[in-house]
Design a protein around this motif. Sequence first.
Motif, PDB file in Angstrom:
ATOM      1  N   VAL A  73       0.865  -1.177   0.000  1.00  0.00           N
ATOM      2  CA  VAL A  73       0.000   0.000   0.000  1.00  0.00           C
ATOM      3  C   VAL A  73       0.901   1.226   0.000  1.00  0.00           C
ATOM      4  O   VAL A  73       1.892   1.278   0.739  1.00  0.00           O
ATOM      5  CB  VAL A  73      -0.915   0.024   1.245  1.00  0.00           C
ATOM      6  N   ASP A  74       0.580   2.211  -0.853  1.00  0.00           N
ATOM      7  CA  ASP A  74       1.376   3.426  -0.946  1.00  0.00           C
ATOM      8  C   ASP A  74       0.430   4.614  -1.072  1.00  0.00           C
ATOM      9  O   ASP A  74      -0.740   4.456  -1.431  1.00  0.00           O
ATOM     10  CB  ASP A  74       2.308   3.345  -2.161  1.00  0.00           C
ATOM     11  N   TYR A  75       0.938   5.804  -0.786  1.00  0.00           N
ATOM     12  CA  TYR A  75       0.141   7.036  -0.851  1.00  0.00           C
ATOM     13  C   TYR A  75       0.869   8.019  -1.752  1.00  0.00           C
ATOM     14  O   TYR A  75       2.068   8.253  -1.582  1.00  0.00           O
ATOM     15  CB  TYR A  75      -0.027   7.621   0.549  1.00  0.00           C
ATOM     16  N   GLN A  76       0.135   8.606  -2.718  1.00  0.00           N
ATOM     17  CA  GLN A  76       0.732   9.550  -3.661  1.00  0.00           C
ATOM     18  C   GLN A  76      -0.269  10.674  -3.959  1.00  0.00           C
ATOM     19  O   GLN A  76      -1.473  10.418  -4.037  1.00  0.00           O
ATOM     20  CB  GLN A  76       1.064   8.856  -4.989  1.00  0.00           C
ATOM     21  N   PRO A  77       0.226  11.894  -4.201  1.00  0.00           N
ATOM     22  CA  PRO A  77      -0.681  12.980  -4.599  1.00  0.00           C
ATOM     23  C   PRO A  77      -1.085  12.879  -6.069  1.00  0.00           C
ATOM     24  O   PRO A  77      -2.125  13.394  -6.466  1.00  0.00           O
ATOM     25  CB  PRO A  77       0.129  14.241  -4.334  1.00  0.00           C
ATOM     26  N   SER A  78      -0.258  12.203  -6.877  1.00  0.00           N
ATOM     27  CA  SER A  78      -0.551  12.048  -8.304  1.00  0.00           C
ATOM     28  C   SER A  78       0.082  10.756  -8.807  1.00  0.00           C
ATOM     29  O   SER A  78       0.962  10.179  -8.150  1.00  0.00           O
ATOM     30  CB  SER A  78      -0.028  13.240  -9.106  1.00  0.00           C
ATOM     31  N   TYR A  92      -4.043   9.778  -3.417  1.00  0.00           N
ATOM     32  CA  TYR A  92      -4.260   8.452  -3.975  1.00  0.00           C
ATOM     33  C   TYR A  92      -3.730   7.412  -3.001  1.00  0.00           C
ATOM     34  O   TYR A  92      -2.620   7.535  -2.476  1.00  0.00           O
ATOM     35  CB  TYR A  92      -3.547   8.285  -5.314  1.00  0.00           C
ATOM     36  N   VAL A  93      -4.550   6.380  -2.776  1.00  0.00           N
ATOM     37  CA  VAL A  93      -4.092   5.195  -2.061  1.00  0.00           C
ATOM     38  C   VAL A  93      -3.888   4.150  -3.146  1.00  0.00           C
ATOM     39  O   VAL A  93      -4.828   3.778  -3.855  1.00  0.00           O
ATOM     40  CB  VAL A  93      -5.117   4.713  -1.015  1.00  0.00           C
ATOM     41  N   LEU A 154      -4.354  -0.983  -7.863  1.00  0.00           N
ATOM     42  CA  LEU A 154      -5.683  -0.389  -7.783  1.00  0.00           C
ATOM     43  C   LEU A 154      -5.512   0.978  -7.150  1.00  0.00           C
ATOM     44  O   LEU A 154      -4.786   1.114  -6.158  1.00  0.00           O
ATOM     45  CB  LEU A 154      -6.605  -1.257  -6.932  1.00  0.00           C
ATOM     46  N   VAL A 155      -6.159   1.990  -7.710  1.00  0.00           N
ATOM     47  CA  VAL A 155      -5.968   3.362  -7.255  1.00  0.00           C
ATOM     48  C   VAL A 155      -7.280   3.910  -6.700  1.00  0.00           C
ATOM     49  O   VAL A 155      -8.318   3.844  -7.367  1.00  0.00           O
ATOM     50  CB  VAL A 155      -5.468   4.255  -8.408  1.00  0.00           C
ATOM     51  N   PHE A 156      -7.220   4.464  -5.493  1.00  0.00           N
ATOM     52  CA  PHE A 156      -8.396   5.036  -4.838  1.00  0.00           C
ATOM     53  C   PHE A 156      -8.085   6.473  -4.436  1.00  0.00           C
ATOM     54  O   PHE A 156      -7.053   6.740  -3.838  1.00  0.00           O
ATOM     55  CB  PHE A 156      -8.760   4.226  -3.588  1.00  0.00           C
ATOM     56  N   ASP A 157      -8.977   7.399  -4.767  1.00  0.00           N
ATOM     57  CA  ASP A 157      -8.824   8.812  -4.412  1.00  0.00           C
ATOM     58  C   ASP A 157      -9.613   9.046  -3.124  1.00  0.00           C
ATOM     59  O   ASP A 157     -10.841   8.951  -3.106  1.00  0.00           O
ATOM     60  CB  ASP A 157      -9.369   9.680  -5.544  1.00  0.00           C
ATOM     61  N   ASN A 161      -7.157  13.296   5.049  1.00  0.00           N
ATOM     62  CA  ASN A 161      -7.257  12.899   6.453  1.00  0.00           C
ATOM     63  C   ASN A 161      -7.889  11.514   6.649  1.00  0.00           C
ATOM     64  O   ASN A 161      -8.010  11.043   7.770  1.00  0.00           O
ATOM     65  CB  ASN A 161      -8.050  13.942   7.254  1.00  0.00           C
ATOM     66  N   ALA A 162      -8.306  10.839   5.561  1.00  0.00           N
ATOM     67  CA  ALA A 162      -8.902   9.504   5.679  1.00  0.00           C
ATOM     68  C   ALA A 162      -7.837   8.478   6.044  1.00  0.00           C
ATOM     69  O   ALA A 162      -6.704   8.548   5.569  1.00  0.00           O
ATOM     70  CB  ALA A 162      -9.574   9.120   4.367  1.00  0.00           C
ATOM     71  N   LYS A 163      -8.219   7.522   6.878  1.00  0.00           N
ATOM     72  CA  LYS A 163      -7.314   6.433   7.271  1.00  0.00           C
ATOM     73  C   LYS A 163      -7.815   5.135   6.631  1.00  0.00           C
ATOM     74  O   LYS A 163      -8.784   4.543   7.118  1.00  0.00           O
ATOM     75  CB  LYS A 163      -7.274   6.308   8.784  1.00  0.00           C
ATOM     76  N   PRO A 164      -7.171   4.695   5.540  1.00  0.00           N
ATOM     77  CA  PRO A 164      -7.603   3.453   4.892  1.00  0.00           C
ATOM     78  C   PRO A 164      -7.548   2.281   5.874  1.00  0.00           C
ATOM     79  O   PRO A 164      -6.557   2.101   6.591  1.00  0.00           O
ATOM     80  CB  PRO A 164      -6.606   3.268   3.758  1.00  0.00           C
ATOM     81  N   ASP A 165      -8.631   1.516   5.911  1.00  0.00           N
ATOM     82  CA  ASP A 165      -8.741   0.399   6.835  1.00  0.00           C
ATOM     83  C   ASP A 165      -8.619  -0.948   6.132  1.00  0.00           C
ATOM     84  O   ASP A 165      -7.867  -1.809   6.558  1.00  0.00           O
ATOM     85  CB  ASP A 165     -10.091   0.482   7.560  1.00  0.00           C
TER      86      ASP A 165
END
Length: 183
Positions: A73-78, A92-93, A154-157, A161-165
């Motif tokens: 799992v990674d986090y990116q702005p673009s 993006y998650v 898979l990319v989710f916007d 402040n959301a915490k992916p569970d």
Amino acid sequence: MAKRKEADQAKRKLRKWPWILGVLIVIGVVVAVTSNSGNDATSPPPADVAEPQSGAVGQPVRDGLFEFTVVGVDYQPSVGGPHFSETAQGQYVLVTVRVRNIGDEPRGLSDADQYLFDSNDRRYAADSVAGMAIPNNEVLYTPISPGNGVEGTLVFDVPVNAKPDRVELHDSTFSGGVSVVLG
């Protein structure tokens, strides 16, 4: 006169069959209702019915004819490259997943059937356009031959402040799905 008696007896026999058939149908309905009356929401499921699977990152789980393994799992702005990129409304998650076809025919995975849930149980759909912006993202819409697997993202916007569970992965639109805890 004897012929008339025989004809009357034959008519009486024919009039009995609708009643006999009706009684048999009623008995069948009563048996069906009483045999299913113990299967309410408080009854335990039958032993041969499996509970929906759930797992964790790195652990294979199955839904339908796919075996899924979330590998990161990674986090990116673009996402994307110099010629085609997408910028998130929030962040993006990126969920990297390995998908193996355990069926007998080629199958494709649709990101439209995959969901991410945050710690507040809000559901997010995959962003197909952002997924296509990732170079060599084989997991989307690529037919996977039986026994083979592909890896992709898979990319989710989601809001910053959301915490992916967890991510909910589906073989198809109508499958039960499997949950993979991300944290």
